[in-house]
Write an enzyme that holds these catalytic residues in place. Structure first.
Site, mmCIF file in Angstrom:
data_model
loop_
_atom_site.group_PDB
_atom_site.id
_atom_site.type_symbol
_atom_site.label_atom_id
_atom_site.label_comp_id
_atom_site.label_asym_id
_atom_site.label_seq_id
_atom_site.Cartn_x
_atom_site.Cartn_y
_atom_site.Cartn_z
ATOM 1 N N HIS A 134 -3.598 5.839 3.843
ATOM 2 C CA HIS A 134 -4.370 4.674 3.411
ATOM 3 C C HIS A 134 -3.773 3.376 3.951
ATOM 4 O O HIS A 134 -4.482 2.540 4.521
ATOM 5 C CB HIS A 134 -4.457 4.621 1.887
ATOM 6 N N ASP A 149 0.843 -1.193 0.000
ATOM 7 C CA ASP A 149 0.000 0.000 0.000
ATOM 8 C C ASP A 149 0.877 1.242 0.000
ATOM 9 O O ASP A 149 1.959 1.235 -0.597
ATOM 10 C CB ASP A 149 -0.927 -0.034 1.229
ATOM 11 N N SER A 151 -14.456 -1.431 -0.787
ATOM 12 C CA SER A 151 -13.905 -2.780 -0.808
ATOM 13 C C SER A 151 -12.453 -2.827 -0.375
ATOM 14 O O SER A 151 -11.950 -3.887 0.010
ATOM 15 C CB SER A 151 -14.048 -3.389 -2.208
#
Length: 380
Positions: free
Chosen positions: A106, A73, A259
């Protein structure tokens, strides 16, 4: 995926473009375009933790202790008090370093949903609060065009460094042979791979790859925000809308989510299963999550096998078997039928002819007998 922070995250712009030691001169320092930091702690128990009944699940699997999960990520911020003990040195494929920096939050949010440590003063904790996080930084911002080659390198690195779960909480618009091959190698090495199924105009990869657990999001009422574009993309659904999670440095925020965050929840559930049942293969652990999911009858392909249920996954007896994977890639061409030689054909024709002759002879004899019997019965 909708990726919106509430006002509790403050962006502080960094001045200057210094270069870290060991990083090529053309690489910018991390967070050169700004940095998000949390300022507020959320004390309330989040709805997702209530839904998942984590208080009951944790004792069944030692809270996921000892299982290493790689988060590919935006990096994970080492400063957050609920994540500091969970973070291992990782790898930064963007700017160099160990992956424990996060400019936008994030990756820190994804990692928090998986492994944030329990804190008596805070309601929020991860699904597997004793898991180990291996941060693999493959992008600075989730909105950026992600380099699939960097993601592929991150997958290989994570597997080589002991990851047993791998989560990619993002989507790519195009297939990448490098990433497809790296994912296949990870699954062959017994790693559980989880990915976001995406929403709206999002891409379909890596959730579309064979063996990957594709995840869709539900809200607090158990409803998905969108119908899946293809049944092959979604294997499971999980809480993912309006999720409380960790922010860089400190505090928490309510993330609009989707999601991407649901994938983090399923990755946490996979950690619990692998902690409780280290004897299971990755395929068997994935099959257990699917077999024990709560059904969502009549709601279509957006839910896959159902809504993940960690307590059932840890407590229900099952006959463990490798799952039959969903068909994601085009089916192979059917095998050509083997040619049959002349000998077998002749033999078969002779056999059929013999049977026909026997039937004809039997019918003729039957007709004679019937005619004789009828003649005897006619009056004189």
């Amino acid at each position: 995926m909708r990726r919106v922070f509430h006002a509790s995250v403050v962006c502080g712009l960094m001045l200057g473009l210094s270069v870290l030691p060991g990083i090529p001169a053309q690489a910018a320092a991390p967070c050169s375009r700004g940095r998000a930091e949390g300022v507020q702690t959320v004390a309330a128990l989040p709805w997702a933790q209530k839904w998942l009944n984590l208080e009951q699940a944790w004792p069944l699997a030692a809270e996921g202790a000892g299982v290493r999960v790689a988060v590919l990520d935006t990096g994970v911020d080492r400063r957050h008090p609920q994540l500091a003990a969970a973070l291992l040195p990782g790898r930064d494929f963007v700017d160099g370093g160990d992956g424990r920096v996060d400019c936008t939050g994030h990756g820190t949010g994804v990692a928090g949903l998986i492994a944030a440590r329990r804190d008596a003063a805070v309601g929020f904790a991860g699904v597997a609060p004793q898991a180990q996080i291996l941060p693999v930084r493959v992008m600075e911002r989730i909105e950026d065009d992600v380099n699939p080659s960097a993601v592929a390198a991150g997958v290989d690195w994570a597997v080589a460094n002991g990851a047993r779960i791998l989560v990619m909480a993002f989507t790519l618009a195009f297939d990448s042979q490098a990433l497809r091959a790296a994912v296949a190698r990870a699954i062959a090495r017994d790693v559980v791979v989880v990915a976001a199924a995406g929403e709206g105009d999002d891409g379909t990869f890596p959730a579309a790859y064979e063996g990957v657990i594709g995840v869709n999001a539900i809200d607090a009422t158990g409803v998905t925000g969108t119908q899946a574009r293809s049944p092959a993309l979604v294997d499971l659904a999980a809480p993912g809308e309006k999720m409380t999670t960790t922010t860089p440095a400190r505090g928490h925020t309510v993330y609009t989510g989707g999601s991407d965050l649901a994938a983090a929840v399923v990755a946490g559930a996979a950690v619990l299963v692998r902690a409780q049942r280290p004897d299971l293969s990755g395929a068997q652990a994935a099959a257990r999550l699917a077999a024990t999911a709560d059904p969502a009858m009549g709601r279509g392909s957006a839910y896959g096998e159902g809504i993940v249920n960690p307590v059932r996954a840890l407590s229900e007896p099952l006959v463990e078997a490798a799952p039959v994977p969903r068909e994601r890639m085009p089916s192979p061409q059917p095998k050509a039928r083997p040619e049959v030689g002349v000998g077998p054909v002749v033999a078969a024709a002779c056999a059929i002819g013999t049977v026909l002759v026997i039937i004809v002879v039997a019918l003729r004899r039957l007709r004679r007998r019937m005619a004789t019997a009828w003649g005897e019965r006619r009056p004189v």
